[in-house]
Scaffold this active site. Structure first.
Site, PDB file in Angstrom:
ATOM      1  N   GLU A 172      -0.625  -7.933  -4.960  1.00 38.50           N
ATOM      2  CA  GLU A 172      -1.159  -8.009  -3.592  1.00 38.50           C
ATOM      3  C   GLU A 172      -2.659  -7.703  -3.548  1.00 38.50           C
ATOM      4  OE1 GLU A 172       1.377  -6.244  -0.623  1.00 38.50           O
ATOM      5  OE2 GLU A 172      -0.351  -5.304   0.341  1.00 38.50           O
ATOM      6  N   GLN A 213       7.927  -0.795   0.649  1.00 37.30           N
ATOM      7  CA  GLN A 213       6.796   0.135   0.718  1.00 37.30           C
ATOM      8  C   GLN A 213       6.756   0.870  -0.621  1.00 37.30           C
ATOM      9  OE1 GLN A 213       3.932   1.046   1.474  1.00 37.30           O
ATOM     10  NE2 GLN A 213       4.309   1.275   3.667  1.00 37.30           N
ATOM     11  N   PHE A 250      -2.849   8.423   2.721  1.00 36.94           N
ATOM     12  CA  PHE A 250      -2.184   7.155   3.004  1.00 36.94           C
ATOM     13  C   PHE A 250      -0.657   7.332   2.973  1.00 36.94           C
ATOM     14  CE2 PHE A 250      -1.520   2.535   1.733  1.00 36.94           C
ATOM     15  CZ  PHE A 250      -1.832   2.067   3.002  1.00 36.94           C
ATOM     16  N   HIS A 307       6.277  -5.577  -7.482  1.00 36.39           N
ATOM     17  CA  HIS A 307       5.158  -6.076  -6.673  1.00 36.39           C
ATOM     18  C   HIS A 307       4.066  -5.013  -6.711  1.00 36.39           C
ATOM     19  CE1 HIS A 307       3.190  -8.175  -3.272  1.00 36.39           C
ATOM     20  NE2 HIS A 307       2.942  -6.968  -2.805  1.00 36.39           N
TER      21      HIS A 307
HETATM   22  P1  FAD Z   1       9.776  -4.054  11.562  1.00 36.40           P
HETATM   23  O1  FAD Z   1      10.738  -4.507  10.548  1.00 36.40           O
HETATM   24  O2  FAD Z   1       9.733  -4.778  12.858  1.00 36.40           O
HETATM   25  O3  FAD Z   1      10.092  -2.506  11.823  1.00 36.40           O
HETATM   26  C1  FAD Z   1       9.163  -1.683  12.490  1.00 36.40           C
HETATM   27  C2  FAD Z   1       9.879  -0.458  13.069  1.00 36.40           C
HETATM   28  O4  FAD Z   1      10.662  -0.869  14.184  1.00 36.40           O
HETATM   29  C3  FAD Z   1      10.844   0.236  12.112  1.00 36.40           C
HETATM   30  O5  FAD Z   1      10.799   1.606  12.386  1.00 36.40           O
HETATM   31  C4  FAD Z   1      12.209  -0.332  12.506  1.00 36.40           C
HETATM   32  O6  FAD Z   1      13.262   0.567  12.203  1.00 36.40           O
HETATM   33  C5  FAD Z   1      12.034  -0.491  13.997  1.00 36.40           C
HETATM   34  N1  FAD Z   1      12.809  -1.588  14.570  1.00 36.40           N
HETATM   35  C6  FAD Z   1      12.959  -2.835  14.078  1.00 36.40           C
HETATM   36  N2  FAD Z   1      13.706  -3.586  14.932  1.00 36.40           N
HETATM   37  C7  FAD Z   1      14.018  -2.776  15.972  1.00 36.40           C
HETATM   38  C8  FAD Z   1      14.757  -2.970  17.183  1.00 36.40           C
HETATM   39  N3  FAD Z   1      15.305  -4.139  17.492  1.00 36.40           N
HETATM   40  N4  FAD Z   1      14.856  -1.909  18.047  1.00 36.40           N
HETATM   41  C9  FAD Z   1      14.272  -0.701  17.764  1.00 36.40           C
HETATM   42  N5  FAD Z   1      13.565  -0.480  16.618  1.00 36.40           N
HETATM   43  C10 FAD Z   1      13.445  -1.512  15.755  1.00 36.40           C
HETATM   44  N6  FAD Z   1       0.713  -4.401   7.745  1.00 36.40           N
HETATM   45  C11 FAD Z   1      -0.272  -5.242   8.155  1.00 36.40           C
HETATM   46  O7  FAD Z   1      -0.810  -5.062   9.241  1.00 36.40           O
HETATM   47  N7  FAD Z   1      -0.683  -6.292   7.384  1.00 36.40           N
HETATM   48  C12 FAD Z   1      -0.108  -6.562   6.180  1.00 36.40           C
HETATM   49  O8  FAD Z   1      -0.498  -7.516   5.510  1.00 36.40           O
HETATM   50  C13 FAD Z   1       0.955  -5.716   5.726  1.00 36.40           C
HETATM   51  N8  FAD Z   1       1.597  -5.947   4.571  1.00 36.40           N
HETATM   52  C14 FAD Z   1       2.663  -5.166   4.209  1.00 36.40           C
HETATM   53  C15 FAD Z   1       3.389  -5.504   3.063  1.00 36.40           C
HETATM   54  C16 FAD Z   1       4.487  -4.751   2.671  1.00 36.40           C
HETATM   55  C17 FAD Z   1       5.258  -5.145   1.442  1.00 36.40           C
HETATM   56  C18 FAD Z   1       4.865  -3.604   3.432  1.00 36.40           C
HETATM   57  C19 FAD Z   1       6.019  -2.749   3.001  1.00 36.40           C
HETATM   58  C20 FAD Z   1       4.146  -3.273   4.580  1.00 36.40           C
HETATM   59  C21 FAD Z   1       3.059  -4.051   4.990  1.00 36.40           C
HETATM   60  N9  FAD Z   1       2.348  -3.779   6.163  1.00 36.40           N
HETATM   61  C22 FAD Z   1       1.334  -4.613   6.563  1.00 36.40           C
HETATM   62  C23 FAD Z   1       2.680  -2.611   6.981  1.00 36.40           C
HETATM   63  C24 FAD Z   1       3.680  -2.957   8.105  1.00 36.40           C
HETATM   64  O9  FAD Z   1       3.118  -3.904   8.976  1.00 36.40           O
HETATM   65  C25 FAD Z   1       3.993  -1.653   8.844  1.00 36.40           C
HETATM   66  O10 FAD Z   1       4.761  -0.831   8.031  1.00 36.40           O
HETATM   67  C26 FAD Z   1       4.621  -1.835  10.224  1.00 36.40           C
HETATM   68  O11 FAD Z   1       4.606  -0.554  10.865  1.00 36.40           O
HETATM   69  C27 FAD Z   1       6.057  -2.310  10.209  1.00 36.40           C
HETATM   70  O12 FAD Z   1       6.159  -3.627   9.896  1.00 36.40           O
HETATM   71  P2  FAD Z   1       7.608  -4.262   9.584  1.00 36.40           P
HETATM   72  O13 FAD Z   1       7.425  -5.704   9.369  1.00 36.40           O
HETATM   73  O14 FAD Z   1       8.305  -3.491   8.562  1.00 36.40           O
HETATM   74  O15 FAD Z   1       8.296  -4.020  11.025  1.00 36.40           O
END
Ligand code: FAD
Length: 274
Positions: A8, A166, A206, A256
């Protein structure tokens, strides 16, 4: 058997950063990764820069996986981005919710990543191979581990092909997560996200923010090195290589690397893993 790896990057802000990333990529290309991914600033703040790096990677003959986060976005803006990527022949994406940048109040038309995955499938069918994020130590905003696991299952069931975790330093947390996901019928690959350790202070800050536990024995040892960057680097390399070894031995389907746009640590870890 060869271990599949992906690496990444973040999109640099300056011409110097871009130049440095080109040279980093040249070094890391020797590891023959399955793909290079490029992060995306929530709310579209890096839209052009992410796309520019992705196009360079594709032109160099590698698979590129742009990250795409949906918080603060409209369906129309995501549709535009997907069409741009399709037109450029990009066939992978990492679909995320993202975090709203401070000062940005508009949550937009998507609430969670599963809605983005559904949208990508509805708009583009099977064009993209979709990765989503997984949290072996649970997402910091999750109401409970059970809720987080269910949220993860929703993303997978919405059409994700695989997941990247993560970063973490506790292999048992990963194995436990994979087991729980498998009990919910999720058999798609869950690839451990690996953070090479370049320094301790930033890593500690972080990790606190993203919910990654640095075990006490590691924290104490890092702290004991003070400003001795060579010892921090050497210990970090040992710890992360051992973690990778354990993960691969335990059946992890690949690795990754969060390269932070640096080549040396990722290269050294892969060389040690042979
Ligand atoms: P989600 O899967 O939507 O989850 C977010 C939160 O909401 C979780 O606590 C989950 O339990 C909760 N949740 C989900 N659905 C519901 C529901 N229906 N009702 C209530 N709660 C719910 N961030 C960036 O900005 N840019 C990037 O390029 C980026 N790359 C990343 C790459 C990887 C591999 C990882 C692990 C993280 C990355 N992040 C990035 C960080 C990520 O955007 C954050 O961790 C963000 O807070 C959550 O994103 P998510 O897609 O996991 O969200």
């Amino acid at each position: 058997m060869k271990t599949e790896i992906s690496i990444e990057f973040f999109p640099p802000q300056t011409p110097e950063g871009l130049e440095k990333l080109r040279s980093t990529r040249k070094t890391l290309a020797k590891l023959n990764p399955t793909f290079f991914s490029v992060t995306y600033g929530a709310g579209g703040s890096t839209r052009e820069r992410t796309f520019a790096v992705v196009k360079e990677i594709a032109a160099e003959g590698f698979d590129a996986a742009p990250h795409l986060s949906c918080i603060g976005s409209t369906r129309e803006s995501i549709r535009e981005i997907l069409n741009e990527y399709k037109a450029a022949g990009i066939k992978r994406t990492v679909a995320l919710r993202g975090d709203l940048p401070s000062g940005m109040a508009e949550t937009g038309e998507f609430r969670y990543a599963n809605e983005l995955v559904e949208f990508i499938r509805a708009e583009t069918g099977d064009w993209f191979s979709i990765e989503v994020a997984a949290y072996p130590e649970w997402h910091p905003q999750a109401k409970s581990p059970k809720d987080d696991l269910q949220a993860f299952a929703r993303k997978m069931n919405a059409g994700a092909n695989s997941a990247i975790t993560q970063y973490f330093f506790n292999a048992d947390a990963y194995f436990h997560f994979v087991e729980e996901a498998s009990a919910l019928g999720i058999v798609a690959p869950i690839i451990p996200g690996i953070m090479p350790i370049a320094g301790f202070t930033k890593l500690a800050r972080f990790s606190d923010a993203c919910g990654t536990d640095i075990p006490r024995w590691m924290r104490k040892k890092f702290e004991s090195y003070g400003d001795d960057t060579d010892s921090i680097r050497a210990f970090g390399l040992d710890v992360v290589t051992e973690l990778c070894e354990r993960l691969l031995k335990g059946g992890a389907p690949g690795l990754h690397f969060y390269s932070m746009n640096q080549a040396a640590l990722t290269t050294e870890i892969c060389q040690r893993l042979d």
